[in-house]
Design an enzyme around this catalytic site. Structure first.
Site, PDB file in Angstrom:
ATOM      1  N   ASP A   1      -2.039  11.044  -2.367  1.00 22.36           N
ATOM      2  CA  ASP A   1      -2.315   9.865  -3.245  1.00 22.36           C
ATOM      3  C   ASP A   1      -2.614  10.644  -4.831  1.00 22.36           C
ATOM      4  OD1 ASP A   1      -3.161   8.802  -0.788  1.00 22.36           O
ATOM      5  OD2 ASP A   1      -2.700   7.135  -1.968  1.00 22.36           O
TER       6      ASP A   1
ATOM      7  N   GLN B   1      -3.534   2.598   9.354  1.00 21.16           N
ATOM      8  CA  GLN B   1      -2.142   2.696   8.912  1.00 21.16           C
ATOM      9  C   GLN B   1      -1.270   3.432   9.957  1.00 21.16           C
ATOM     10  OE1 GLN B   1      -5.187   2.955   7.308  1.00 21.16           O
ATOM     11  NE2 GLN B   1      -4.698   2.432   5.215  1.00 21.16           N
TER      12      GLN B   1
ATOM     13  N   ASN C   1      -5.883  12.420  -0.244  1.00 22.44           N
ATOM     14  CA  ASN C   1      -4.948  11.542   0.756  1.00 22.44           C
ATOM     15  C   ASN C   1      -5.959  10.841   1.518  1.00 22.44           C
ATOM     16  OD1 ASN C   1      -2.607  10.743   1.784  1.00 22.44           O
ATOM     17  ND2 ASN C   1      -3.078  11.935   3.448  1.00 22.44           N
ATOM     18  N   LYS C   2      -5.670  10.030   2.538  1.00 17.24           N
ATOM     19  CA  LYS C   2      -6.098   9.021   3.473  1.00 17.24           C
ATOM     20  C   LYS C   2      -7.689   9.835   4.144  1.00 17.24           C
ATOM     21  CE  LYS C   2      -5.924   5.520   3.619  1.00 17.24           C
ATOM     22  NZ  LYS C   2      -6.629   4.654   2.791  1.00 17.24           N
TER      23      LYS C   2
ATOM     24  N   ARG D   1      -6.355  -0.234  -7.960  1.00 20.96           N
ATOM     25  CA  ARG D   1      -6.951   0.793  -7.213  1.00 20.96           C
ATOM     26  C   ARG D   1      -7.262   2.093  -7.935  1.00 20.96           C
ATOM     27  NH1 ARG D   1      -4.234   1.441  -1.179  1.00 20.96           N
ATOM     28  NH2 ARG D   1      -6.391   2.209  -0.664  1.00 20.96           N
TER      29      ARG D   1
ATOM     30  N   ARG E   1       1.048  -1.168  -0.050  1.00 18.31           N
ATOM     31  CA  ARG E   1       0.209  -0.052  -0.009  1.00 18.31           C
ATOM     32  C   ARG E   1       0.801   1.176   0.192  1.00 18.31           C
ATOM     33  NH1 ARG E   1       1.485   1.864   4.256  1.00 18.31           N
ATOM     34  NH2 ARG E   1       0.273   3.848   3.785  1.00 18.31           N
TER      35      ARG E   1
HETATM   36  O1  MRU Z   1      -4.816   3.037   1.562  1.00 23.30           O
HETATM   37  P1  MRU Z   1      -3.595   3.368   1.708  1.00 23.30           P
HETATM   38  O2  MRU Z   1      -2.839   2.844   2.901  1.00 23.30           O
HETATM   39  O3  MRU Z   1      -2.805   2.885   0.444  1.00 23.30           O
HETATM   40  O4  MRU Z   1      -3.344   5.015   1.496  1.00 23.30           O
HETATM   41  C1  MRU Z   1      -2.171   5.432   1.781  1.00 23.30           C
HETATM   42  C2  MRU Z   1      -2.169   6.874   1.972  1.00 23.30           C
HETATM   43  O5  MRU Z   1      -3.168   7.557   2.182  1.00 23.30           O
HETATM   44  C3  MRU Z   1      -0.926   7.692   2.170  1.00 23.30           C
HETATM   45  O6  MRU Z   1      -1.181   8.811   3.005  1.00 23.30           O
HETATM   46  C4  MRU Z   1      -0.364   8.217   0.665  1.00 23.30           C
HETATM   47  O7  MRU Z   1      -0.192   7.055  -0.144  1.00 23.30           O
HETATM   48  C5  MRU Z   1       0.649   9.066   0.511  1.00 23.30           C
HETATM   49  S1  MRU Z   1       2.232   8.804   1.080  1.00 23.30           S
HETATM   50  C6  MRU Z   1       2.826   7.541   0.660  1.00 23.30           C
END
Ligand code: MRU
Length: 339
Positions: free
Chosen positions: A228, A187, A238-239, A86, A49
């Site tokens: 992202d 995470q 982002n998340k 994804r 991820r």
């Molecule tokens: O769903 P994930 O765990 O892949 O999400 C990751 C994130 O949102 C990170 O903040 C993002 O990839 C940027 S940092 C590498």
């Protein structure tokens, strides 16, 4: 392919393995990836991820497949499968498209393997540059809040936002990190804590809903997150939970930074409205991935977007490998044509 090695991905004698991130922090289990389909499954399940890491992992998996067949149509088919695994992190599309472009140009298949190796090596350098650029905004005694995992587990190198934090610590700045646990898949609680423990950076783990309380006490000096996908106008995905942090920062007058490599800037996205948001399994919110029956009735209707979009006007600075950008830079469209 040459042997490759980073915190959560390895290639040895053309065998790809990944560190299963769903089992961290208590179990460090490496899984062999035998095919692009295997990689697709691992990306969907978040064993692999983080935006930059899924891009490079998909590229490596495709390149290894290209070593086993001359069938270009089949390689393309597997590439498209990986590309679709994804939807939000544009690094995935960026990396796979680099390889598919070589296929379309009828380049020898060895070039695909070479390109995947270059993408791997490049990510390490991009992380170093982000860390250096971002370190300029960190001050001695800063208390920094971060969200999700943006470190070596999410990239091939040291990370994005977390690389900045580690760089400041390595340089001797006395900093403290507040780690958002990052519901629903934790995470922050599982992975960022694991990385910061290894690195010896002082941190406190908090539930996502504690950030406002901390900020109201004046206990947070800045927030740094990863991304992202960044649109040309500076809006970024982002998340899930990042946007609420940005709003809190705005309310409490706390600087809010986003760190990402140029591969996260989507030249096709003019604004955040163009960013597709992944919807995930309802079981994640019901807690079914953590305790057998979950903590909510199994029939509970659930809304589970994996990402949210933070509007550019809430961002103090964009930390990229190419430099540090402020509101004025972004308004002058400096994110256009970075690559
Ligand atoms: O769903 P994930 O765990 O892949 O999400 C990751 C994130 O949102 C990170 O903040 C993002 O990839 C940027 S940092 C590498």
């Amino acid at each position: 392919m040459k042997d490759l090695n980073c915190l959560s991905l390895r290639v040895k004698n053309n065998q790809l393995s990944i560190l299963d991130q769903t089992l961290l922090p208590h179990e460090e289990t490496w899984r062999e990836i035998g095919s692009p389909e295997d990689m697709v499954e691992s990306i969907k399940k978040l064993r692999v991820r983080g935006a930059p890491l899924i891009g490079v992992s998909a590229a490596i998996s495709l390149a290894l497949f290209a070593q086993t067949t001359e069938d270009r149509q089949l390689i393309k088919k597997k590439g498209l499968l990986l590309r679709d695994s994804r939807p939000t992190a544009v690094n995935l599309m960026f990396c796979v498209d680099q390889l598919l472009g070589l296929l379309d140009e009828d380049m020898p298949l060895e070039k695909i393997v070479e390109k995947a190796e270059v993408l791997f090596d490049e990510d390490v350098k991009l992380c170093e540059l982000m860390a250096k650029n971002g370190n300029k905004v960190i001050e001695h005694n800063d208390r920094i809040l971060t969200h999700c995992n943006t470190g070596g587990l999410a990239t091939v190198g040291e990370g994005t936002a977390l690389a900045v934090i580690k760089e400041a610590h390595r340089e001797g700045k006395e900093i403290k990190v507040f780690v958002d646990e990052t519901r629903p898949l934790l995470q922050g609680g599982r992975l960022t804590t694991w990385e910061l423990t290894k690195e010896g950076v002082p941190y406190q783990l908090i539930c996502d809903n504690m950030a406002a309380h901390l900020m109201a006490q004046g206990a947070v000096d800045k927030v740094i997150v990863g991304s992202d996908r960044i649109a040309i106008n500076g809006d970024f995905a982002n998340k899930i939970g990042t946007y609420s942090l940005a709003v809190l920062c705005h309310f409490h007058n706390v600087p809010f930074y986003v760190a990402a490599p140029y591969t996260t800037v989507d030249q096709e996205c003019e604004t955040g409205k163009d960013i597709p948001i992944e919807q995930r399994d309802p079981g994640e919110v019901r807690g079914q991935n953590i305790v057998e029956k979950g903590w909510a009735p199994l029939e509970s209707d659930v809304y589970n977007p994996a990402f949210d979009v933070t509007p550019a006007h809430l961002v103090t600075g964009w930390i990229l490998d190419t430099g540090l950008y402020n509101q004025q830079d972004v308004k002058q469209e400096k994110l256009r044509q970075l690559n």
